[in-house]
Design a protein around this motif. Structure first.
Motif, PDB file in Angstrom:
ATOM      1  N   VAL A 241       0.841  -1.200   0.000  1.00 49.27           N
ATOM      2  CA  VAL A 241       0.000   0.000   0.000  1.00 49.27           C
ATOM      3  C   VAL A 241       0.876   1.249   0.000  1.00 49.27           C
ATOM      4  O   VAL A 241       0.624   2.201  -0.741  1.00 49.27           O
ATOM      5  CB  VAL A 241      -0.969  -0.006   1.208  1.00 49.27           C
ATOM      6  N   TYR A 242       1.923   1.270   0.818  1.00 44.73           N
ATOM      7  CA  TYR A 242       2.795   2.442   0.898  1.00 44.73           C
ATOM      8  C   TYR A 242       3.506   2.701  -0.433  1.00 44.73           C
ATOM      9  O   TYR A 242       3.542   3.835  -0.906  1.00 44.73           O
ATOM     10  CB  TYR A 242       3.823   2.274   2.015  1.00 44.73           C
TER      11      TYR A 242
ATOM     12  N   ALA B 145       0.857   3.842  -3.052  1.00 43.21           N
ATOM     13  CA  ALA B 145       0.371   5.197  -2.808  1.00 43.21           C
ATOM     14  C   ALA B 145       1.466   6.226  -3.074  1.00 43.21           C
ATOM     15  O   ALA B 145       1.186   7.305  -3.615  1.00 43.21           O
ATOM     16  CB  ALA B 145      -0.141   5.325  -1.381  1.00 43.21           C
TER      17      ALA B 145
ATOM     18  N   ASN C   3       0.196   9.992  -3.696  1.00 44.96           N
ATOM     19  CA  ASN C   3      -0.756  10.198  -2.607  1.00 44.96           C
ATOM     20  C   ASN C   3      -0.014  10.765  -1.397  1.00 44.96           C
ATOM     21  O   ASN C   3       0.973  10.195  -0.945  1.00 44.96           O
ATOM     22  CB  ASN C   3      -1.434   8.876  -2.248  1.00 44.96           C
TER      23      ASN C   3
ATOM     24  N   ASN D  67      -1.060  10.863   1.616  1.00 48.74           N
ATOM     25  CA  ASN D  67      -1.389  10.081   2.813  1.00 48.74           C
ATOM     26  C   ASN D  67      -0.889   8.642   2.714  1.00 48.74           C
ATOM     27  O   ASN D  67      -1.499   7.747   3.290  1.00 48.74           O
ATOM     28  CB  ASN D  67      -2.897  10.078   3.042  1.00 48.74           C
TER      29      ASN D  67
ATOM     30  N   TRP E 232      -2.123   5.491   5.147  1.00 52.09           N
ATOM     31  CA  TRP E 232      -2.764   4.280   4.626  1.00 52.09           C
ATOM     32  C   TRP E 232      -2.006   3.036   5.069  1.00 52.09           C
ATOM     33  O   TRP E 232      -2.603   2.035   5.461  1.00 52.09           O
ATOM     34  CB  TRP E 232      -2.849   4.317   3.101  1.00 52.09           C
TER      35      TRP E 232
ATOM     36  N   ALA F 250      -9.292  -2.548   5.547  1.00 51.80           N
ATOM     37  CA  ALA F 250      -8.571  -1.314   5.235  1.00 51.80           C
ATOM     38  C   ALA F 250      -7.910  -1.406   3.868  1.00 51.80           C
ATOM     39  O   ALA F 250      -7.888  -0.431   3.109  1.00 51.80           O
ATOM     40  CB  ALA F 250      -7.542  -1.018   6.315  1.00 51.80           C
TER      41      ALA F 250
ATOM     42  N   TYR G 160      -8.669   0.981   0.691  1.00 50.04           N
ATOM     43  CA  TYR G 160      -7.609   1.676  -0.043  1.00 50.04           C
ATOM     44  C   TYR G 160      -7.722   1.405  -1.530  1.00 50.04           C
ATOM     45  O   TYR G 160      -7.624   2.322  -2.347  1.00 50.04           O
ATOM     46  CB  TYR G 160      -6.219   1.263   0.453  1.00 50.04           C
TER      47      TYR G 160
ATOM     48  N   ASP H 207     -10.528   3.363  -2.923  1.00 49.31           N
ATOM     49  CA  ASP H 207     -10.334   4.818  -2.884  1.00 49.31           C
ATOM     50  C   ASP H 207      -9.239   5.300  -3.822  1.00 49.31           C
ATOM     51  O   ASP H 207      -9.248   6.448  -4.242  1.00 49.31           O
ATOM     52  CB  ASP H 207      -9.975   5.237  -1.447  1.00 49.31           C
ATOM     53  N   ARG H 208      -8.318   4.445  -4.215  1.00 49.49           N
ATOM     54  CA  ARG H 208      -7.179   4.903  -5.001  1.00 49.49           C
ATOM     55  C   ARG H 208      -7.507   5.261  -6.430  1.00 49.49           C
ATOM     56  O   ARG H 208      -6.780   5.992  -7.067  1.00 49.49           O
ATOM     57  CB  ARG H 208      -6.055   3.875  -4.970  1.00 49.49           C
TER      58      ARG H 208
END
Length: 78
Positions: free
Chosen positions: A36-37, A40, A45, A47, A51, A69, A73, A76-77
């Protein structure tokens, strides 16, 4: 006088399987948080760290919370 153990003592194969399952339940939230990091961050992103913390923190507390979660993500991405 000796008393035989009827149920046995966990060890060997049973203990190994429990160890593998435990390690997987610990590793999956960190792998998802890393993915995710990096995703993003690559998408720009702001945030990304938030996330990743949400996915790993919820994944450690409750395994399905981390998966939820992660799904949020992914939704939402786009």
């Amino acid at each position: 006088m000796t008393v035989p153990l009827q149920a046995g003592i966990p060890g060997g194969t049973e203990l190994f399987i429990i160890l593998i399952i435990g390690l997987l339940l610990l590793a999956v939230p960190f792998v998802l948080a890393y993915w995710v990091y990096t995703d993003a961050s690559r998408r720009g992103n702001d945030n990304a760290a938030l996330w990743a913390l949400a996915v790993s923190g919820l994944g450690i507390m409750t395994f399905f919370g981390g998966l939820l979660a992660f799904v949020i993500y992914r939704w939402d991405r786009d």
